[in-house]
Write a protein that holds these residues in place. Structure first.
Motif, PDB file in Angstrom:
ATOM      1  N   TYR A   1      -2.207  35.949   8.672  1.00  0.00           N
ATOM      2  CA  TYR A   1      -1.340  36.775   9.302  1.00  0.00           C
ATOM      3  C   TYR A   1      -2.002  36.805  10.373  1.00  0.00           C
ATOM      4  O   TYR A   1      -2.072  35.664  11.585  1.00  0.00           O
ATOM      5  CB  TYR A   1      -2.343  38.416   9.546  1.00  0.00           C
TER       6      TYR A   1
ATOM      7  N   GLY B   1       0.109  41.320  13.792  1.00  0.00           N
ATOM      8  CA  GLY B   1      -0.453  41.847  12.665  1.00  0.00           C
ATOM      9  C   GLY B   1      -0.037  42.293  11.452  1.00  0.00           C
ATOM     10  O   GLY B   1       1.237  40.940  11.123  1.00  0.00           O
ATOM     11  N   ARG B   2      -0.472  42.522  10.714  1.00  0.00           N
ATOM     12  CA  ARG B   2      -0.091  42.869   9.308  1.00  0.00           C
ATOM     13  C   ARG B   2       1.459  43.020   8.801  1.00  0.00           C
ATOM     14  O   ARG B   2       1.181  44.017   9.706  1.00  0.00           O
ATOM     15  CB  ARG B   2      -1.380  43.385   8.719  1.00  0.00           C
TER      16      ARG B   2
ATOM     17  N   GLY C   1     -12.198  37.042  14.120  1.00  0.00           N
ATOM     18  CA  GLY C   1     -12.558  39.226  13.786  1.00  0.00           C
ATOM     19  C   GLY C   1     -13.783  39.394  13.625  1.00  0.00           C
ATOM     20  O   GLY C   1     -14.921  39.098  14.046  1.00  0.00           O
TER      21      GLY C   1
ATOM     22  N   PRO D   1     -10.057  45.123   5.717  1.00  0.00           N
ATOM     23  CA  PRO D   1      -9.196  46.367   5.896  1.00  0.00           C
ATOM     24  C   PRO D   1      -7.935  46.997   4.715  1.00  0.00           C
ATOM     25  O   PRO D   1      -8.196  46.825   3.678  1.00  0.00           O
ATOM     26  CB  PRO D   1      -8.721  45.499   6.852  1.00  0.00           C
TER      27      PRO D   1
ATOM     28  N   TYR E   1     -11.856  41.857   8.904  1.00  0.00           N
ATOM     29  CA  TYR E   1     -10.592  42.046  10.016  1.00  0.00           C
ATOM     30  C   TYR E   1     -10.227  41.422  10.944  1.00  0.00           C
ATOM     31  O   TYR E   1     -11.163  40.676  11.208  1.00  0.00           O
ATOM     32  CB  TYR E   1     -11.957  43.450  10.680  1.00  0.00           C
TER      33      TYR E   1
ATOM     34  N   LYS F   1      -7.827  42.291  16.323  1.00  0.00           N
ATOM     35  CA  LYS F   1      -6.629  43.224  16.767  1.00  0.00           C
ATOM     36  C   LYS F   1      -7.658  44.272  16.448  1.00  0.00           C
ATOM     37  O   LYS F   1      -7.347  45.189  16.442  1.00  0.00           O
ATOM     38  CB  LYS F   1      -5.601  43.452  16.983  1.00  0.00           C
ATOM     39  N   GLU F   2      -8.773  44.453  15.201  1.00  0.00           N
ATOM     40  CA  GLU F   2      -8.866  45.514  13.783  1.00  0.00           C
ATOM     41  C   GLU F   2     -10.212  45.661  14.351  1.00  0.00           C
ATOM     42  O   GLU F   2     -10.649  46.507  13.347  1.00  0.00           O
ATOM     43  CB  GLU F   2      -8.324  44.949  12.575  1.00  0.00           C
TER      44      GLU F   2
ATOM     45  N   GLU G   1     -10.859  50.287  13.620  1.00  0.00           N
ATOM     46  CA  GLU G   1     -10.946  50.017  12.034  1.00  0.00           C
ATOM     47  C   GLU G   1     -12.209  49.833  11.668  1.00  0.00           C
ATOM     48  O   GLU G   1     -12.482  50.329  10.618  1.00  0.00           O
ATOM     49  CB  GLU G   1      -9.301  49.068  11.587  1.00  0.00           C
ATOM     50  N   ALA G   2     -12.776  48.314  11.801  1.00  0.00           N
ATOM     51  CA  ALA G   2     -14.034  48.025  10.765  1.00  0.00           C
ATOM     52  C   ALA G   2     -15.309  48.451  11.625  1.00  0.00           C
ATOM     53  O   ALA G   2     -15.913  49.580  10.377  1.00  0.00           O
ATOM     54  CB  ALA G   2     -14.071  46.634  11.476  1.00  0.00           C
TER      55      ALA G   2
ATOM     56  N   HIS H   1     -14.261  51.866   9.501  1.00  0.00           N
ATOM     57  CA  HIS H   1     -14.886  51.903   7.523  1.00  0.00           C
ATOM     58  C   HIS H   1     -16.126  51.603   8.004  1.00  0.00           C
ATOM     59  O   HIS H   1     -17.099  52.350   6.523  1.00  0.00           O
ATOM     60  CB  HIS H   1     -14.365  50.405   7.985  1.00  0.00           C
TER      61      HIS H   1
END
Ligand SMILES: [Zn+2]
Length: 98
Positions: free
Chosen positions: A33, A37-38, A49, A63, A70, A73-74, A77-78, A81
């Motif tokens: 990736y 981003g994805r 990450g 993710p 992750y 940039k995530e 989100e991590a 979660h």
């Protein structure tokens, strides 16, 4: 942080309902990736990450929809979660403490 033997440096911890830690930490891994981003993909590269793991039940977070760790940039989100897992997980700390 390079992956090393032993427990990684934890950035954030959450507490499960059973009292186990959910550790969120930096994690270096290979991915296709791209930084934008994805789902954009390119050549395989190494990134710093994030990963979280429940020290009670052993679950490792991913993710949504992706079987990977992750991306740099995530982190938000991590964190979300990991907190969600801690809010629902009833596992207790492992007797071995690992
Ligand atoms: Zn758990």
């Amino acid at each position: 942080m390079p992956p090393e033997a032993g427990r990684p440096t934890v950035l954030v911890q959450f507490l499960t309902l059973g009292g186990a830690d959910v550790d969120l930490y930096e994690y270096r891994f290979e991915t296709r990736y791209l930084p934008i981003g994805r789902p954009y993909v390119g050549d395989v590269r190494t990134v710093d990450g994030f990963r979280w793991q429940c020290r009670g039940c052993g679950e490792v977070g991913q993710p949504a929809l992706f079987t990977t760790d992750y991306l740099p940039k995530e982190l938000p989100e991590a964190r979300t979660h990991a907190n969600s897992h801690a809010s629902a997980c009833r596992s207790k700390p492992r007797p071995s403490g690992t």
